[in-house]
Design an enzyme around this catalytic site. Structure first.
Site, mmCIF file in Angstrom:
data_model
loop_
_atom_site.group_PDB
_atom_site.id
_atom_site.type_symbol
_atom_site.label_atom_id
_atom_site.label_comp_id
_atom_site.label_asym_id
_atom_site.label_seq_id
_atom_site.Cartn_x
_atom_site.Cartn_y
_atom_site.Cartn_z
ATOM 1 N N ARG A 161 -85.775 -16.135 23.194
ATOM 2 C CA ARG A 161 -87.233 -16.244 23.255
ATOM 3 C C ARG A 161 -87.920 -15.930 21.928
ATOM 4 O O ARG A 161 -89.108 -16.167 21.768
ATOM 5 C CB ARG A 161 -87.780 -15.320 24.368
ATOM 6 C CG ARG A 161 -87.511 -15.849 25.762
ATOM 7 C CD ARG A 161 -87.813 -14.821 26.831
ATOM 8 N NE ARG A 161 -86.734 -13.832 26.967
ATOM 9 C CZ ARG A 161 -86.812 -12.742 27.733
ATOM 10 N NH1 ARG A 161 -87.907 -12.492 28.416
ATOM 11 N NH2 ARG A 161 -85.790 -11.914 27.812
ATOM 12 N N LYS A 174 -92.061 -6.580 -17.551
ATOM 13 C CA LYS A 174 -90.691 -6.575 -17.018
ATOM 14 C C LYS A 174 -89.794 -5.811 -17.972
ATOM 15 O O LYS A 174 -89.871 -6.021 -19.183
ATOM 16 C CB LYS A 174 -90.182 -8.015 -16.860
ATOM 17 C CG LYS A 174 -88.822 -8.104 -16.215
ATOM 18 C CD LYS A 174 -87.964 -9.243 -16.778
ATOM 19 C CE LYS A 174 -87.441 -8.937 -18.155
ATOM 20 N NZ LYS A 174 -86.424 -9.888 -18.640
HETATM 21 C C1 UD1 Z 1 -83.396 -5.393 30.812
HETATM 22 C C2 UD1 Z 1 -83.196 -4.722 32.184
HETATM 23 C C3 UD1 Z 1 -84.563 -4.533 32.859
HETATM 24 C C4 UD1 Z 1 -85.454 -3.726 31.955
HETATM 25 C C5 UD1 Z 1 -85.542 -4.322 30.555
HETATM 26 C C6 UD1 Z 1 -86.226 -3.334 29.622
HETATM 27 C C7 UD1 Z 1 -81.021 -5.460 33.041
HETATM 28 C C8 UD1 Z 1 -80.307 -6.351 33.991
HETATM 29 N N1 UD1 Z 1 -82.357 -5.554 33.020
HETATM 30 O O1 UD1 Z 1 -83.958 -6.678 31.033
HETATM 31 O O2 UD1 Z 1 -84.413 -3.873 34.102
HETATM 32 O O3 UD1 Z 1 -86.737 -3.619 32.554
HETATM 33 O O4 UD1 Z 1 -84.241 -4.568 30.013
HETATM 34 O O5 UD1 Z 1 -86.461 -3.895 28.346
HETATM 35 O O6 UD1 Z 1 -80.388 -4.659 32.382
HETATM 36 N N2 UD1 Z 1 -77.633 -7.758 25.925
HETATM 37 C C9 UD1 Z 1 -76.328 -7.778 25.516
HETATM 38 N N3 UD1 Z 1 -75.419 -8.506 26.208
HETATM 39 C C10 UD1 Z 1 -75.755 -9.192 27.333
HETATM 40 C C11 UD1 Z 1 -77.097 -9.174 27.764
HETATM 41 C C12 UD1 Z 1 -78.011 -8.432 27.038
HETATM 42 O O7 UD1 Z 1 -75.968 -7.155 24.510
HETATM 43 O O8 UD1 Z 1 -74.858 -9.806 27.916
HETATM 44 C C13 UD1 Z 1 -78.590 -6.963 25.151
HETATM 45 C C14 UD1 Z 1 -79.695 -7.814 24.566
HETATM 46 O O9 UD1 Z 1 -79.317 -8.283 23.272
HETATM 47 C C15 UD1 Z 1 -80.852 -6.838 24.490
HETATM 48 C C16 UD1 Z 1 -80.587 -5.894 25.651
HETATM 49 O O10 UD1 Z 1 -79.225 -6.047 25.998
HETATM 50 O O11 UD1 Z 1 -80.849 -6.097 23.278
HETATM 51 C C17 UD1 Z 1 -81.457 -6.193 26.879
HETATM 52 O O12 UD1 Z 1 -81.212 -7.521 27.300
HETATM 53 P P1 UD1 Z 1 -82.382 -8.487 27.744
HETATM 54 O O13 UD1 Z 1 -81.808 -9.816 28.046
HETATM 55 O O14 UD1 Z 1 -83.511 -8.395 26.795
HETATM 56 O O15 UD1 Z 1 -82.766 -7.791 29.152
HETATM 57 P P2 UD1 Z 1 -84.165 -7.816 29.860
HETATM 58 O O16 UD1 Z 1 -84.341 -9.104 30.558
HETATM 59 O O17 UD1 Z 1 -85.208 -7.400 28.880
HETATM 60 MG MG MG Z 2 -85.298 -7.289 26.757
#
Ligand code: UD1
Ligand code: MG
Length: 464
Positions: free
Chosen positions: A19, A362
């Site tokens: 995003r 410089k």
């Molecule tokens: C997540 C939480 C949500 C919370 C929110 C807070 C889960 C399922 N949901 O959602 O409850 O309100 O964060 O900001 O945990 N990432 C990985 N590997 C993966 C998936 C994600 O490293 O397979 C990392 C992403 O790079 C990111 C972080 O985990 O830094 C959070 O992932 P993101 O996809 O942003 O989760 P949210 O939808 O924000």
């Molecule tokens: Mg997030």
């Protein structure tokens, strides 16, 4: 468990951050001079984590290259998640750190940059005191948007998290959200993750949810929910709109700290001071100033609108007039710069000097009291004490292949529109006549003039 429990932190940073619509992975996007993940590592270390493990996937080399250059690199460890199958799967890829790990494992998100060390520490202390197997940070938001929702039971205890995508309308109406920051007993984490990973990921996103940890924890020893005092600290960054909001909050926090320490910001919203900058007292910063990197500014200095100062040391009582650009420069006490001065790397300006409008410098030292007030280029030069460099003086330092040095002695006077063809030396207290092209060294106290003589033709216009 020992008396003071030990903590390691995991940082989730494998996702691309689609995003953001960027060629650069989300956690490398900058907030006030350092990538988001840098802010998260700072907080983890400040709150007493003995080891910080980053879970990397997309662009892992780039993220690692940045982290490995930081002074705290020795305290860092890495785990790799090749396919991003959800936040539980991410933590699972770091499971080698759970065996014989510290008592607690904190789980932080690389995209939540404004959770500071002090707040994180307060959460850890409360979490440890609660003696629960899992603790998490929650927040109450006017607009809970797409965050996971906190489900509390009748007694008020946290029972589960429901992701927005899976939530019913009734659950979406809950205004308490999951910040994505947890402190978990490491032994429990290892067991609970195995449970989550062994069953199918049957939810709206088909991902292994770390948030399922909460329902498991609720059944085994309980969950502690800690509500953060200011929801802006836990704002997650998913889009560039979020990035701007997170930057705004970080800027405000830094600027308020400096204001309480005696720095005047004429418009704090319009002034950026990066985290690594050092400021003295009674400094005045005008709108549109950007102080970056390892810059330090001494007491009593004023920096007017539109100036960028990067990795530079500006002394006390300096006046930096509008629209100056300084990079890896040093400026000593009482000097006046600009407006529109450009100090490039290796500029070293002494006390009570003047570097005026449209002057570029410089790799040049100006000794105390030297002046170059207008329209000048000084490159690879040394200007002695009190020397006066006239308007339009150019050091011709480059012959197409080599750079050569220009020496201007103390007390020398360089007339306007002079070209100093380096290598060349103008002796102490020597004079150069205006409009000269100086190719030969001038001894001290001499006068050099090198220009065509004026011819005056009387009555030239009479014939018309
Ligand atoms: C997540 C939480 C949500 C919370 C929110 C807070 C889960 C399922 N949901 O959602 O409850 O309100 O964060 O900001 O945990 N990432 C990985 N590997 C993966 C998936 C994600 O490293 O397979 C990392 C992403 O790079 C990111 C972080 O985990 O830094 C959070 O992932 P993101 O996809 O942003 O989760 P949210 O939808 O924000
Ligand atoms: Mg997030």
């Amino acid at each position: 468990m020992t008396d003071t429990p030990t903590i390691q932190s995991l940082i989730l940073a494998a996702g691309l951050g689609t995003r953001m619509r960027s060629q650069t992975i989300k956690v490398l996007h900058d907030i006030l001079g350092q990538p988001m993940i840098g802010h998260v590592v700072d907080a983890a270390l400040a709150s007493g984590s003995r080891r910080v493990i980053s879970i990397l996937g997309h662009q892992r080399q780039q993220v690692r290259a940045w982290l490995d250059e930081q002074p705290y690199a020795e305290q860092l460890a890495y785990a790799f998640q090749d396919e991003q199958e959800g936040t539980a799967h991410a933590v699972w890829s770091a499971r080698q750190y759970f065996e014989d790990g510290p008592d607690y494992t904190a789980i932080l998100c690389g995209d939540v940059p404004n959770m500071d060390g002090q707040t994180l520490d307060a959460f850890f202390q409360a979490a440890i005191e609660s003696k629960k197997v899992v603790s998490l940070v929650t927040a109450r938001l006017d607009d809970p948007s797409r965050y996971g929702r906190i489900i509390r039971g009748e007694s008020g205890h946290v029972e589960a998290i429901v992701e927005y995508a899976d939530a019913t309308d009734e659950q979406r109406a809950i205004d308490e959200i999951n910040a994505g920051i947890y402190l978990v007993r490491t032994d429990f984490l290892a067991d609970a993750l195995r449970t989550i990973m062994e069953r199918p990921a049957d939810n709206a996103q088909g991902e292994y949810y770390l948030t399922d940890l909460i329902a498991l924890g609720a059944r085994e020893g309980g969950v502690f929910g800690w509500t953060v005092d200011d929801p802006r600290k836990i704002q997650g960054v998913n889009t560039r709109v979020d990035l701007a909001a997170a930057t705004e909050f970080a800027r405000r926090r830094i600027n308020e700290r400096w204001m309480l320490d005696g720095v005047t910001f004429i418009d704090p919203k319009a002034t950026t001071v990066e985290t690594t900058v050092e400021l003295g007292q009674d400094i005045v910063l005008y709108p549109g100033v950007h102080l970056a990197g390892t810059t330090s500014i001494g007491s009593g200095t004023t920096v007017e609108s539109g100036c960028v100062v990067r990795d530079s040391a500006v002394g006390e009582e300096v006046t930096v007039r509008s629209h100056c650009y300084l990079q890896q420069a040093r400026v000593d006490r009482g000097t006046a710069l600009g407006p529109f001065a450009h100090l490039r790397p290796g500029s070293d300006i002494g006390k009570n000097c003047k570097v005026g409008n449209f002057v570029e410098v410089k790799k040049t030292r100006l000794d105390d009291g030297a002046k170059a007030s207008h329209l000048t280029y000084l490159g690879d030069a040394h200007v002695g004490e009190g020397a006066n460099v006239g308007a339009g003086t150019i050091t011709c330092n480059y012959d197409g292949q080599n750079k050569s040095r220009t020496q201007i002695g103390a007390g020398a006077f360089i007339g306007s529109n002079t070209a100093l063809v380096a290598p060349v030396t103008v002796g102490e207290c020597a004079y150069v006549g205006a409009g000269s092209v100086i190719t030969d060294d001038l001894p001290p106290r001499s006068l050099g003039i090198a220009r065509g003589r004026q011819r005056t033709i009387e009555g030239w216009a009479d014939e018309e």
